[in-house]
Design an enzyme around this catalytic site. Sequence first.
Site, PDB file in Angstrom:
ATOM      1  N   ASP A   7     -37.734  65.949 -59.089  1.00  0.00           N
ATOM      2  CA  ASP A   7     -38.617  65.063 -58.815  1.00  0.00           C
ATOM      3  C   ASP A   7     -38.656  65.087 -57.098  1.00  0.00           C
ATOM      4  O   ASP A   7     -38.246  64.575 -56.675  1.00  0.00           O
ATOM      5  CB  ASP A   7     -38.567  64.063 -59.847  1.00  0.00           C
ATOM      6  CG  ASP A   7     -37.318  62.947 -59.261  1.00  0.00           C
ATOM      7  OD1 ASP A   7     -36.295  63.866 -58.658  1.00  0.00           O
ATOM      8  OD2 ASP A   7     -37.359  61.818 -58.690  1.00  0.00           O
ATOM      9  N   GLU A   8     -40.323  64.390 -56.975  1.00  0.00           N
ATOM     10  CA  GLU A   8     -40.215  63.822 -55.672  1.00  0.00           C
ATOM     11  C   GLU A   8     -39.740  65.108 -54.325  1.00  0.00           C
ATOM     12  O   GLU A   8     -38.571  64.652 -53.871  1.00  0.00           O
ATOM     13  CB  GLU A   8     -40.075  62.438 -55.313  1.00  0.00           C
ATOM     14  CG  GLU A   8     -40.546  61.830 -56.385  1.00  0.00           C
ATOM     15  CD  GLU A   8     -40.297  60.545 -56.024  1.00  0.00           C
ATOM     16  OE1 GLU A   8     -41.470  59.184 -56.534  1.00  0.00           O
ATOM     17  OE2 GLU A   8     -39.130  60.125 -55.754  1.00  0.00           O
TER      18      GLU A   8
END
Length: 888
Positions: A555-556
């Site tokens: 993620d991210e």
Amino acid sequence: MKLKLITAAITLVLATSACSDVKTETNKQVSAQSSQAKANSLDQAQLNALGDTLDIKYRVVTNHPEGCPTSGVDGRCFTAQIDLTSAVDLDSQGWSIYFSQMRPVKSVNSDEFTITRVKGDLHKLAPTAKFQGLKKGVTKTIEFKGELWQLSETDAMPNYYLVSGGLAPVLIKSTAVTLDSETGMELRPYVVSFTDEDKQYKRSDTDEVKWATAEVLFQANQGIDFQPELVTNTIIPTPLRVEVSSTDKPVSLKSGIKLELNDVKRQAIDAALARLSRIGVKESSSGLAVSFLPLGIKSTPGSYLLDITKDQITISAADDAGFSYGLSSLTSLLDSHDLVINTMRVEDSPRYDFRGMHIDVSRNFHSKQLVLDMLDQMAAYKLNKLHLHMADDEGWRLEIDGLPELTEIGSKRCHDLSETRCLLPQLGSGPFADAKVNGYYSKDDYIEILKYAGARQIQVIPSMDMPGHSRAAIKSMEARYRKLAATGDVKGANEYRLVDPKDTTVYSSIQYYDDNTLNVCMESTFHFVDKVIDEIAKLHQQAGQPLSVYHIGADETAGAWLNSPICKAFLAENKQGVTTSDDFGAYFVERVSNILHDKGIEPAGWSDGMSHTRPENMPKASQTNVWDVISHNGFRRAHQQANLGWDAVLGMPEMLYFDFPYEADPQEHGYYWASRNTNERKLYGFMPDNLPANAEQWTDIQGKPFEADDTEKRDEAGKLVSGPMKEGVSFTGLQGQIWSETLRSDAVVEYMTFPRLLILAEKAWHKASWEVPYQYKGAVYNQTSGYFTQEMRNEQASQWAVIANTLGQKELVKLDKAGIEYRVPTVGAHIHDGQLLTNLIYPGLTVEYRVNASEWLVYHSPVSVDGLVEVRAVAADGKRKGRSLIVR
């Protein structure tokens, strides 16, 4: 000749005189500089004294300062102030203060001080050449603007510290957290309390979220009355079917129970028996017989049949989990005050296969005992998956054989700007490596956790976030590189290196790091990942709990490869079919997922990272953890990934992130980027099988109604972009999340998790009759669309009354007996014609009140009051107190 000699003599004298004058002036300058340096320097004793006595206050002035937009996100800012009050005169400029500021400082309104961001949230406050000194007892205020907003008093991180030259850093005592002796909760004495709702607690000029005052809570709690008759036959989580055959509670367990195990393994039910014992039901030769029998029919894992008669209790199941859950239901059924129950027959089976809880121990470390206690309570309420997040930017928390630097460097934060001994301080960790927020699990610790989980029928899913959120790993492997390179072992130094030293890519992660992403073009990166996976798998094998699911994170990802020479060469060679840098993130997730698949391990990742992959390149058996916000159309990604046939586990932030506040109150702990009030009642109202339908009962982050359009969406070329779930497709389960950026202690984690964990278990195990069925043909939902009928609303309220009373009257005291420091709720209160009226989100707890700061009195019924009135609740065991509110 004489003239020449005389002239020469005169010249020599003048020259000698001039040199003497220059030397004198130079000496004066050196002397002045020496005096100034002496004035600017502090010795260790002086620095220590300053740390002991310097008083610091942090104040949010407004979230709507001049010069910043009042709506939207771009360009938003807030104004805050830091007060410095010294107990002594201080003229020296040779010092600075390091502190964590979660929202970066944009500008400083001061000639005497600068504030610069070091890395992540670490900032440095330092005197300028115009610094006029600190005078004893005189407050000096530094005002600054920061990005976005600050809506919580807990945003102000603790443990500011002083640095001066080569002296040892010194913690500023006034910025340390303290503990409230009555509530057991953290206090931040350096934070000035919020008083202005519009300036300090409104996110924008259109924000409609109401501060959860006693009056606001009183209105919200209407209709939930104290009803002891509701809880007699209740079990949390609610069973599939219950047939009660008596009304006078003829079955007593006061004399204990006598087990008839038959072929059931004792170790499978030991933990459940321990919970029974804790509330007073012990094994005894004279106790009521409890017989364990095979279920005899094909059933869902964890299913059981509980048959209670006057003479015997029979638990039938097809697996260890079913037998354990049958005992858990018996424990839940009991009121620990009397230990008597009705005769009944309970047939039960879980709603979802995946019923999980996520705990982040990477941002701030949490003890092994917390994890064990959490596992015990998860089993008590039939949760079966622990997602243990052990590596992120701020810490690596698991010993990995052969890579000691991961824990020698990556498990601790301290003041070492070179990061050769530890990581930089973050999240208010302070300057010292021995702080409790630092630490890691040894291999033996982890094996113990795995065995403990296995004995409770809980699967542990390890998570080491990559390729973003990997700063702790990167800095640890750079330390390894330097150590081995210094010995001439270049091959060994590069074996697990994670970054290209010539990469000049400029990027920033969500947490403001510019150096936290693995370089996905380097084979050493995948060698590292493979090594970590293999070593963790060995620990699982040693524990007798084979590793079957591993969470990548994914993620991210901010990116760290655009200007990497290694990545440019990788692209030029068209390796692995990657033709553009936009594919790098997908390439990493796909490659690691297939590495896992080849080892017989199912890959898992967060939904945003998984959405970047090409499904045809992914293993068919893949897990996605959906953390998208429903009011931001997050249901569309959930549907899209479930339609791929992946195991879609819901973790929607606005109700399943337990690090968010229970109520909209700036004194409540937690982040709040998706929700500012996630109490138990809101969580109970969640309809997970129909995500968009929640738009009919919820508002967005600013308290406004929103619309959820779950019809087909196509792009200009006619390609399907999003749409409803396919007929027959469903989600795999639910997962509650604890992220620990703002949760520094085990006690605060428990406060944020409980009693919400019980409602998570309720939603994951039991489907309520009032939930809106999913519309596979698509639908548009808003607060007037009418799918959630009034009849359904009434039924929801009626069933919540049962759950709420069960919590307040039966379940919380069991948490007390287990030593769980759950949140004691804040009290709703209203004064009408001089009479104080109160209520609670779950009735049954004692309520206390006081007037004009006098003694606390037990509230029984409406009472006349006059003056400053405060109210609070008391824990079920009568010991801990909840946070008090003023009744205005």
